[in-house]
Write a protein that holds these residues in place. Sequence first.
Motif, PDB file in Angstrom:
ATOM      1  N   PHE A 275      -4.400   4.034   7.120  1.00  0.00           N
ATOM      2  CA  PHE A 275      -3.585   4.280   5.929  1.00  0.00           C
ATOM      3  C   PHE A 275      -4.444   4.802   4.777  1.00  0.00           C
ATOM      4  CE2 PHE A 275       0.874   2.694   5.867  1.00  0.00           C
ATOM      5  CZ  PHE A 275       1.006   2.441   7.216  1.00  0.00           C
ATOM      6  N   ILE A 276      -5.605   4.154   4.572  1.00  0.00           N
ATOM      7  CA  ILE A 276      -6.488   4.551   3.471  1.00  0.00           C
ATOM      8  C   ILE A 276      -6.999   5.967   3.700  1.00  0.00           C
ATOM      9  CG2 ILE A 276      -8.671   4.053   2.304  1.00  0.00           C
ATOM     10  CD1 ILE A 276      -8.233   1.093   3.011  1.00  0.00           C
TER      11      ILE A 276
ATOM     12  N   LYS B 189      -7.176  -9.620  17.147  1.00  0.00           N
ATOM     13  CA  LYS B 189      -6.016  -9.133  16.390  1.00  0.00           C
ATOM     14  C   LYS B 189      -6.429  -8.607  15.025  1.00  0.00           C
ATOM     15  CE  LYS B 189      -2.420 -11.913  18.528  1.00  0.00           C
ATOM     16  NZ  LYS B 189      -3.079 -13.066  19.170  1.00  0.00           N
TER      17      LYS B 189
ATOM     18  N   GLU C 189      -4.996  20.279  -4.033  1.00  0.00           N
ATOM     19  CA  GLU C 189      -6.052  20.077  -3.047  1.00  0.00           C
ATOM     20  C   GLU C 189      -5.825  18.791  -2.265  1.00  0.00           C
ATOM     21  OE1 GLU C 189      -9.640  22.067  -5.653  1.00  0.00           O
ATOM     22  OE2 GLU C 189     -10.112  20.362  -4.369  1.00  0.00           O
ATOM     23  N   ASN C 190      -5.436  17.750  -2.978  1.00  0.00           N
ATOM     24  CA  ASN C 190      -5.022  16.506  -2.312  1.00  0.00           C
ATOM     25  C   ASN C 190      -4.169  15.719  -3.314  1.00  0.00           C
ATOM     26  OD1 ASN C 190      -6.931  15.304  -4.018  1.00  0.00           O
ATOM     27  ND2 ASN C 190      -8.517  15.514  -2.456  1.00  0.00           N
TER      28      ASN C 190
ATOM     29  N   PHE D 249      -5.477   8.304   5.290  1.00  0.00           N
ATOM     30  CA  PHE D 249      -4.381   9.221   5.008  1.00  0.00           C
ATOM     31  C   PHE D 249      -4.202   9.439   3.507  1.00  0.00           C
ATOM     32  CE2 PHE D 249      -0.585  11.513   5.541  1.00  0.00           C
ATOM     33  CZ  PHE D 249       0.339  11.052   4.610  1.00  0.00           C
ATOM     34  N   ALA D 250      -4.291   8.350   2.734  1.00  0.00           N
ATOM     35  CA  ALA D 250      -4.070   8.461   1.289  1.00  0.00           C
ATOM     36  C   ALA D 250      -5.133   9.326   0.623  1.00  0.00           C
ATOM     37  CB  ALA D 250      -4.044   7.081   0.655  1.00  0.00           C
ATOM     38  N   ASN D 251      -6.356   9.314   1.172  1.00  0.00           N
ATOM     39  CA  ASN D 251      -7.447  10.071   0.561  1.00  0.00           C
ATOM     40  C   ASN D 251      -7.641  11.450   1.145  1.00  0.00           C
ATOM     41  OD1 ASN D 251      -9.158   8.322  -1.411  1.00  0.00           O
ATOM     42  ND2 ASN D 251      -8.600   6.955   0.245  1.00  0.00           N
ATOM     43  N   SER D 252      -6.841  11.818   2.147  1.00  0.00           N
ATOM     44  CA  SER D 252      -7.129  13.058   2.859  1.00  0.00           C
ATOM     45  C   SER D 252      -6.774  14.281   2.038  1.00  0.00           C
ATOM     46  CB  SER D 252      -6.365  13.087   4.174  1.00  0.00           C
ATOM     47  OG  SER D 252      -4.977  13.129   3.907  1.00  0.00           O
ATOM     48  N   ARG D 253      -7.421  15.405   2.377  1.00  0.00           N
ATOM     49  CA  ARG D 253      -7.146  16.669   1.700  1.00  0.00           C
ATOM     50  C   ARG D 253      -5.897  17.305   2.274  1.00  0.00           C
ATOM     51  NH1 ARG D 253     -12.234  16.902   4.350  1.00  0.00           N
ATOM     52  NH2 ARG D 253     -13.089  15.082   3.343  1.00  0.00           N
ATOM     53  N   SER D 254      -5.248  18.126   1.459  1.00  0.00           N
ATOM     54  CA  SER D 254      -4.012  18.761   1.918  1.00  0.00           C
ATOM     55  C   SER D 254      -4.262  19.707   3.080  1.00  0.00           C
ATOM     56  CB  SER D 254      -3.374  19.554   0.778  1.00  0.00           C
ATOM     57  OG  SER D 254      -3.086  18.710  -0.287  1.00  0.00           O
TER      58      SER D 254
ATOM     59  N   VAL E 218      -5.392  -0.529  11.208  1.00  0.00           N
ATOM     60  CA  VAL E 218      -4.183   0.060  10.618  1.00  0.00           C
ATOM     61  C   VAL E 218      -4.421   0.357   9.140  1.00  0.00           C
ATOM     62  CG1 VAL E 218      -1.748  -0.322  10.104  1.00  0.00           C
ATOM     63  CG2 VAL E 218      -2.686  -1.124  12.257  1.00  0.00           C
ATOM     64  N   TYR E 219      -5.032  -0.598   8.441  1.00  0.00           N
ATOM     65  CA  TYR E 219      -5.334  -0.376   7.023  1.00  0.00           C
ATOM     66  C   TYR E 219      -6.249   0.830   6.840  1.00  0.00           C
ATOM     67  CZ  TYR E 219      -3.131  -4.442   4.873  1.00  0.00           C
ATOM     68  OH  TYR E 219      -2.205  -5.330   4.394  1.00  0.00           O
TER      69      TYR E 219
ATOM     70  N   TYR F 231       0.832  -1.205   0.000  1.00  0.00           N
ATOM     71  CA  TYR F 231       0.000   0.000   0.000  1.00  0.00           C
ATOM     72  C   TYR F 231       0.862   1.248   0.000  1.00  0.00           C
ATOM     73  CZ  TYR F 231      -4.036   2.924   0.833  1.00  0.00           C
ATOM     74  OH  TYR F 231      -5.028   3.864   0.691  1.00  0.00           O
TER      75      TYR F 231
ATOM     76  N   ASP G 214     -15.405  14.877  -0.746  1.00  0.00           N
ATOM     77  CA  ASP G 214     -15.282  13.427  -0.736  1.00  0.00           C
ATOM     78  C   ASP G 214     -15.321  12.950   0.713  1.00  0.00           C
ATOM     79  OD1 ASP G 214     -12.490  11.211  -1.523  1.00  0.00           O
ATOM     80  OD2 ASP G 214     -14.626  10.799  -1.218  1.00  0.00           O
TER      81      ASP G 214
ATOM     82  N   ASN H 258     -22.687  23.376  -0.631  1.00  0.00           N
ATOM     83  CA  ASN H 258     -22.823  22.263  -1.563  1.00  0.00           C
ATOM     84  C   ASN H 258     -22.015  21.063  -1.065  1.00  0.00           C
ATOM     85  OD1 ASN H 258     -23.407  20.682  -3.730  1.00  0.00           O
ATOM     86  ND2 ASN H 258     -22.640  22.087  -5.283  1.00  0.00           N
TER      87      ASN H 258
ATOM     88  N   THR I 182     -14.709  10.005   1.897  1.00  0.00           N
ATOM     89  CA  THR I 182     -13.881   8.820   2.190  1.00  0.00           C
ATOM     90  C   THR I 182     -12.929   8.989   3.363  1.00  0.00           C
ATOM     91  OG1 THR I 182     -13.952   8.287  -0.156  1.00  0.00           O
ATOM     92  CG2 THR I 182     -12.389   7.071   1.169  1.00  0.00           C
TER      93      THR I 182
ATOM     94  N   TYR J 239       1.213   4.085  -2.819  1.00  0.00           N
ATOM     95  CA  TYR J 239       0.930   5.479  -2.468  1.00  0.00           C
ATOM     96  C   TYR J 239       1.989   6.401  -3.060  1.00  0.00           C
ATOM     97  CZ  TYR J 239       0.514   9.693   0.388  1.00  0.00           C
ATOM     98  OH  TYR J 239       0.402  10.991   0.811  1.00  0.00           O
TER      99      TYR J 239
ATOM    100  N   TRP K 188      -5.555  -5.041  12.976  1.00  0.00           N
ATOM    101  CA  TRP K 188      -4.887  -4.928  11.670  1.00  0.00           C
ATOM    102  C   TRP K 188      -5.746  -4.148  10.684  1.00  0.00           C
ATOM    103  CZ3 TRP K 188      -0.015  -5.422  10.691  1.00  0.00           C
ATOM    104  CH2 TRP K 188       0.781  -6.301  11.441  1.00  0.00           C
TER     105      TRP K 188
END
Lengths: 375, 106
Positions: free
Chosen positions: B65-66, B54, A92-93, B68-73, B61-62, A41, B31, B26, B33, A45, B58
């Motif tokens: 991560f997801i 457990k 923006e992202n 974080f990857a989709n977050s806005r700046s 954690v995933y 992942y 997003d 609006n 997510t 990324y 886990w």
Amino acid sequence: GRGTEINRGKSPVIQDVPAHLQNSWESYYMEILMVTGLLAYIMNYIIGKNKNSRLAQAWFNSHRELLESNFALVGDDGTSKEATSTGKLNQENEHIYNLWCSGRVCCEGMLIQLKFLKRQDLLNVLARMMRPACDQVQVKVTLNDEDMDTFVFAVGSRKAMARLQKEMQDLSEFCGDKPKSGAKYGVPESLSILSEMGEVTDGVMDNKMVHYLTSHADKIESIHFSDQFSGPKVMQEEGQPLKLPETKKTLLFTFNVPGMGNTSPKDMDSLLPLMNMVIYSIDKVKKLRLNREGKQKADRNRARVEENFLKQTHTQRQEAAQTRREEKKRAEKERIMNEEDPDRQRRLEEAAQRREQKKLEKKQMKMKQIKVKAM
Amino acid sequence: MTVNNMADPRRPNKIFRYKPPNTETNPTLEDPTPDYMNLLGMVFSMCGLMLKLKWCAWIAVYCSFISFANSRSSEDTKQMMSSFMLSISAVVMSYLQNPQPMSPPW
């Protein structure tokens, strides 16, 4: 000793050593799988966000010259005190970049959004293996009142037109007829047209426009010109006072980047003619004026839409007015009750009663007048 | 020397500043997510910690991560870091309490 006595004669039994006492990594294979997944992942990324970043930069490099020769301000994040071009995209992202351009004749400004695929999210990458999607570039030009006459028009892929006609407030109100095939106007059959009136379509679809649309039909998702643009229909919440949505004269373009996700930075050059089309459209819309008949039709349409809206919300507005009146009465009564001085209390009560009486008399007079008129 | 203004469409006196779109009016523009994933991550973290599962930890954690990857700046990194730390601590606690490896669901 005793131990050996018991075990005499019995063959050794092999017991399974519990897993956590085994000192082997193999038993932790689920955990290794999990960590490997996380590493995959993270790798995706980094690779994905870098690819999107390179695509964005490639787009900007190929379009920079055209934009800088058309706009005084290219690139603004709105935070600096002075209005100077930042000369770069706003991020923006990790998959959406935007660019604000302003300072040109015939328009207020232009917001370009590079909506890339979520290459930085492995889940999304896997989902796209089953449902392919493409990167999109969306251009929104906002106009001043004098930059555009009153009309609503859209052209784009058949699917997009059907969807927008249902979703967009202005297209559903002003372009009620089914989308017309583009073949009637010399563009590929894959494109459909939504228009407020025939004169508008004839005005917009001149030779140059038809040429642009025909050569780049595969990259055009939708083109939407409107003086009544207010975005998609908004679901009104219960009990909210209804107002006509705010409108702004807008040209909205949505382009699909070729490659269906397998885009390379040099594909960005193929979008440049589309930006030329945008610039051409801005100048064209400024010059496009309806004739007298068309203008009358357009004004009638807008009056009709407003009237319908007022009719629909009439009962709601009446109810809102009624609740306001009741609130006022209740507040007044409370004030009278809370008045400590009994004399003042009596006087306030009497004044309120007199007001009520006057109101009643007025109403009765009105009813009498109506009755006399009816007779 | 005459400057041909007709050829140059730029107008420095007609500049408007960039205004970020108002997502309150609006909400379809935003997003959801990263927010959902953040919430999901916290829920799984708590499940993993409380119920000593457990696999919950886990998944948490995933999720972080997801998210974080989709977050806005513009989003707060503190929020991201806290959900990430929570999920990592859920995993660590699960293994400290029970060092046995996870058994596959099949």
